[in-house]
Design a protein around this motif. Structure first.
Motif, PDB file in Angstrom:
ATOM      1  N   GLN A 130      24.270  52.033  44.596  1.00 47.65           N
ATOM      2  CA  GLN A 130      25.317  53.017  44.826  1.00 47.65           C
ATOM      3  C   GLN A 130      26.723  52.424  44.739  1.00 47.65           C
ATOM      4  N   ALA A 131      26.838  51.113  44.760  1.00 46.48           N
ATOM      5  CA  ALA A 131      28.151  50.465  44.703  1.00 46.48           C
ATOM      6  C   ALA A 131      28.640  50.411  43.258  1.00 46.48           C
ATOM      7  N   ASP A 132      29.967  50.370  43.079  1.00 46.11           N
ATOM      8  CA  ASP A 132      30.497  50.233  41.725  1.00 46.11           C
ATOM      9  C   ASP A 132      30.217  48.818  41.222  1.00 46.11           C
ATOM     10  N   PRO A 133      30.057  48.627  39.918  1.00 47.17           N
ATOM     11  CA  PRO A 133      29.662  47.319  39.378  1.00 47.17           C
ATOM     12  C   PRO A 133      30.616  46.185  39.757  1.00 47.17           C
ATOM     13  N   TRP A 134      31.907  46.463  39.866  1.00 45.77           N
ATOM     14  CA  TRP A 134      32.895  45.421  40.195  1.00 45.77           C
ATOM     15  C   TRP A 134      32.647  44.876  41.603  1.00 45.77           C
ATOM     16  N   THR A 135      32.523  45.789  42.579  1.00 50.62           N
ATOM     17  CA  THR A 135      32.282  45.373  43.960  1.00 50.62           C
ATOM     18  C   THR A 135      30.922  44.713  44.101  1.00 50.62           C
ATOM     19  N   GLU A 136      29.922  45.252  43.408  1.00 49.79           N
ATOM     20  CA  GLU A 136      28.569  44.688  43.509  1.00 49.79           C
ATOM     21  C   GLU A 136      28.526  43.258  42.960  1.00 49.79           C
ATOM     22  N   ALA A 137      29.197  43.015  41.843  1.00 54.60           N
ATOM     23  CA  ALA A 137      29.219  41.667  41.270  1.00 54.60           C
ATOM     24  C   ALA A 137      29.899  40.686  42.224  1.00 54.60           C
ATOM     25  N   ARG A 138      30.987  41.119  42.837  1.00 55.31           N
ATOM     26  CA  ARG A 138      31.696  40.248  43.774  1.00 55.31           C
ATOM     27  C   ARG A 138      30.851  39.934  44.997  1.00 55.31           C
ATOM     28  N   ASP A 139      30.258  40.959  45.595  1.00 52.56           N
ATOM     29  CA  ASP A 139      29.522  40.756  46.841  1.00 52.56           C
ATOM     30  C   ASP A 139      28.240  39.957  46.631  1.00 52.56           C
ATOM     31  N   ARG A 140      27.607  40.118  45.476  1.00 54.94           N
ATOM     32  CA  ARG A 140      26.422  39.298  45.175  1.00 54.94           C
ATOM     33  C   ARG A 140      26.821  37.829  45.053  1.00 54.94           C
ATOM     34  N   ALA A 141      27.954  37.573  44.417  1.00 53.40           N
ATOM     35  CA  ALA A 141      28.421  36.194  44.277  1.00 53.40           C
ATOM     36  C   ALA A 141      28.765  35.593  45.639  1.00 53.40           C
ATOM     37  N   ILE A 142      29.329  36.399  46.524  1.00 54.06           N
ATOM     38  CA  ILE A 142      29.666  35.923  47.875  1.00 54.06           C
ATOM     39  C   ILE A 142      28.404  35.535  48.637  1.00 54.06           C
ATOM     40  N   VAL A 143      27.390  36.375  48.591  1.00 56.72           N
ATOM     41  CA  VAL A 143      26.133  36.076  49.292  1.00 56.72           C
ATOM     42  C   VAL A 143      25.500  34.802  48.739  1.00 56.72           C
ATOM     43  N   GLU A 144      25.477  34.680  47.404  1.00 60.63           N
ATOM     44  CA  GLU A 144      24.850  33.511  46.792  1.00 60.63           C
ATOM     45  C   GLU A 144      25.591  32.226  47.152  1.00 60.63           C
ATOM     46  N   LEU A 145      26.924  32.268  47.232  1.00 59.61           N
ATOM     47  CA  LEU A 145      27.677  31.064  47.573  1.00 59.61           C
ATOM     48  C   LEU A 145      27.517  30.701  49.050  1.00 59.61           C
ATOM     49  N   LEU A 146      27.552  31.698  49.921  1.00 60.14           N
ATOM     50  CA  LEU A 146      27.412  31.422  51.352  1.00 60.14           C
ATOM     51  C   LEU A 146      26.034  30.870  51.665  1.00 60.14           C
ATOM     52  N   TYR A 147      25.000  31.474  51.107  1.00 55.17           N
ATOM     53  CA  TYR A 147      23.636  31.026  51.390  1.00 55.17           C
ATOM     54  C   TYR A 147      23.241  29.833  50.538  1.00 55.17           C
ATOM     55  N   ALA A 201      29.304  33.595  37.525  1.00 53.61           N
ATOM     56  CA  ALA A 201      29.678  33.874  36.130  1.00 53.61           C
ATOM     57  C   ALA A 201      29.792  35.382  35.897  1.00 53.61           C
ATOM     58  N   ALA A 202      28.855  36.149  36.471  1.00 57.36           N
ATOM     59  CA  ALA A 202      28.907  37.609  36.334  1.00 57.36           C
ATOM     60  C   ALA A 202      30.142  38.181  37.017  1.00 57.36           C
ATOM     61  N   TRP A 203      30.516  37.610  38.178  1.00 55.98           N
ATOM     62  CA  TRP A 203      31.705  38.090  38.876  1.00 55.98           C
ATOM     63  C   TRP A 203      32.982  37.745  38.116  1.00 55.98           C
ATOM     64  N   ILE A 204      33.084  36.515  37.644  1.00 59.07           N
ATOM     65  CA  ILE A 204      34.293  36.091  36.934  1.00 59.07           C
ATOM     66  C   ILE A 204      34.502  36.932  35.677  1.00 59.07           C
ATOM     67  N   ALA A 205      33.395  37.367  35.071  1.00 56.56           N
ATOM     68  CA  ALA A 205      33.492  38.174  33.849  1.00 56.56           C
ATOM     69  C   ALA A 205      34.151  39.529  34.099  1.00 56.56           C
ATOM     70  N   VAL A 206      34.048  40.061  35.323  1.00 60.97           N
ATOM     71  CA  VAL A 206      34.610  41.389  35.608  1.00 60.97           C
ATOM     72  C   VAL A 206      35.781  41.328  36.592  1.00 60.97           C
TER      73      VAL A 206
END
Length: 330
Positions: A130-147, A201-206
């Protein structure tokens, strides 16, 4: 039984803290309660308040502890009693403070809250449709970096797109490593796993597709450097990361509210469970003292204890054991 209202010394002291020290009404009320306890214990021991000795205070503290009072609560009681006897000393009514060298028992250091491995993977793999692709890409990258890297939230939000003389931190995707500035302005290099690198990489692209970024750059050209930005085009704050992560954890179906440091704890616990290399975990987390890292060995033992309780036939009561498989008749 003696109470605070029956002790002229306590009444005079309460008047002192109320009028001369101008303590808050709630604080004075708590002082009255704690001093009433003191008066009751002194009365039970046949003692006048000005005859109480350190040995009496130690015994009463032990009684409070055995009755279930927590260390913090005992410390507050002792602080009140200590202040009362300090005042009695100033008034010339006692020769020494019997509470001066009495301290509450140390509270057990709480275990850090970490996710189980399957919970952490569930959060990292979850995709918000349900999230827009821009926010979803950012938040996925945040989770992956923190964990995936065990970063502190301040280290995460301080990351820039690329290395520079002014950058607090940055990620080198080619080398798959992050340079971060931790506590005490100590810099360390941490590896970036494949999943985290892909998400970044997916986040930086958008990233530059943020509509507010051009206006933000006009107001503050340094906004162009930040790796993680918000909808306003400015560097993402730690509070925003907390809020986004908590919401994402709930949407992903996790019971416990997730926060950035929980993912750091999970990173440390899971690496330690797999490698048993405490020194390596210390370096990855950026801990100055290994004693800080050693708390994760308790989490590791807790994990082993749970596995033992679930699997070993002698760990459970007989009625809790699974029924044995009947033997086939010959």
């Amino acid at each position: 039984m003696a109470t605070s209202t029956e002790s002229p010394l306590i009444e005079k002291y309460l008047e002192h803290v109320r009028v001369e020290r101008r303590l808050a009404a709630r604080t004075v009320e708590l002082y009255a309660i704690h001093l009433s306890t003191l008066a009751e214990k002194a009365h039970a021991g046949g003692l006048a308040l000005d005859r109480v000795q350190t040995a009496h205070v130690r015994r009463w503290m032990a009684q409070l502890h055995s009755a279930g009072r927590e260390s913090r609560g005992i410390a507050l009681v002792l602080s009140c009693w200590r202040s009362f006897y300090r005042w009695l000393g100033h008034e010339g009514l006692v020769g020494s403070n019997p509470v001066q060298d009495v301290h509450a028992p140390k509270a057990g250091r709480p275990l850090p809250k970490a996710l189980a491995v399957d919970q952490a993977v569930q959060l990292a793999d979850w995709h918000d449709e349900q999230a827009d692709p821009w926010t979803e890409a950012r938040d996925r990258a945040i989770v992956e970096l923190l964990y995936g890297c065990g970063l502190r939230v301040g280290e995460l939000t301080g990351l820039d797109l690329r290395a520079s003389g002014n950058a607090r931190g940055w990620v080198d995707l080619d080398a798959k490593e992050a340079s971060v500035l931790g506590k005490g302005s100590k810099r360390r290099i941490v590896p970036v796993g494949t999943k985290a690198a892909e998400a970044l990489a997916a986040w930086i692209a958008v990233r530059d597709q943020c509509p507010a970024l051009p206006a933000a750059l006009l107001r503050d050209p340094s906004a162009a450097a930040a790796l993680f930005i918000g909808r306003s085009g400015t560097r993402l704050s730690a509070q925003s990361v907390w809020r986004q992560l908590r919401g994402r954890g709930l949407k992903a179906g996790l019971d416990a509210p997730v926060h950035p440091h929980m993912l750091r704890h999970s990173f440390a616990s899971h690496v330690l469970q797999s490698s048993s290399d405490l020194r390596a975990v210390q370096e990855l987390l950026g801990h100055a003292n290994i004693s800080t890292t050693q708390i994760y060995t308790r989490l590791d033992f807790q994990h082993l204890a749970q596995a033992y309780d679930a699997a070993h036939p002698r760990a459970r009561a007989r009625e809790e054991r699974p029924a044995s498989i009947p033997k086939k008749e010959k």
